[in-house]
Design a protein around this motif. Sequence first.
Motif, PDB file in Angstrom:
ATOM      1  N   LEU A  40       0.811  -1.215   0.000  1.00 34.77           N
ATOM      2  CA  LEU A  40       0.000   0.000   0.000  1.00 34.77           C
ATOM      3  C   LEU A  40       0.846   1.268   0.000  1.00 34.77           C
ATOM      4  N   GLU A  41       2.106   1.176   0.401  1.00 36.95           N
ATOM      5  CA  GLU A  41       2.975   2.341   0.285  1.00 36.95           C
ATOM      6  C   GLU A  41       3.211   2.694  -1.180  1.00 36.95           C
ATOM      7  N   HIS A  43       1.040   1.565  -3.762  1.00 40.23           N
ATOM      8  CA  HIS A  43      -0.255   1.676  -4.432  1.00 40.23           C
ATOM      9  C   HIS A  43      -1.283   2.224  -3.443  1.00 40.23           C
ATOM     10  N   ARG A  44      -1.285   3.518  -3.271  1.00 42.29           N
ATOM     11  CA  ARG A  44      -2.130   4.146  -2.253  1.00 42.29           C
ATOM     12  C   ARG A  44      -3.622   4.009  -2.533  1.00 42.29           C
ATOM     13  N   LYS A  45      -4.011   3.907  -3.775  1.00 37.54           N
ATOM     14  CA  LYS A  45      -5.433   3.870  -4.110  1.00 37.54           C
ATOM     15  C   LYS A  45      -5.969   2.458  -4.312  1.00 37.54           C
ATOM     16  N   GLN A  50      -6.652  -2.244   0.945  1.00 37.98           N
ATOM     17  CA  GLN A  50      -6.868  -1.537   2.206  1.00 37.98           C
ATOM     18  C   GLN A  50      -7.932  -2.242   3.038  1.00 37.98           C
TER      19      GLN A  50
END
Length: 90
Positions: A40-41, A43-45, A50
């Motif tokens: 997630l660092e 690929h934030r979206k 998530q």
Amino acid sequence: MVKNSFISVISQEKKEENKGSVEFQVFNFNNKIRILTSHLELHRKDYSSQRGLRKILGKRQRLLSYLSKKNRVRYKELIGQLGILEQKAR
């Protein structure tokens, strides 16, 4: 003959690991959390990842609360080894 001996070796290895213990499950969830966090660092979206991370965090939290109620000493050792913060008392 070879197949049966191979199956017996696999079953003996699984018995030794004790994958059902709370400590093993928390350790396994901890590894998954680290992997998802690093993902997630980059690929934030990625919202599905998530959501998966939040679900795993909840499962780990429930297991830790169960362990803290059943055996406080094992709980303290586990969070010390994994570097997890102790949960807040409600």
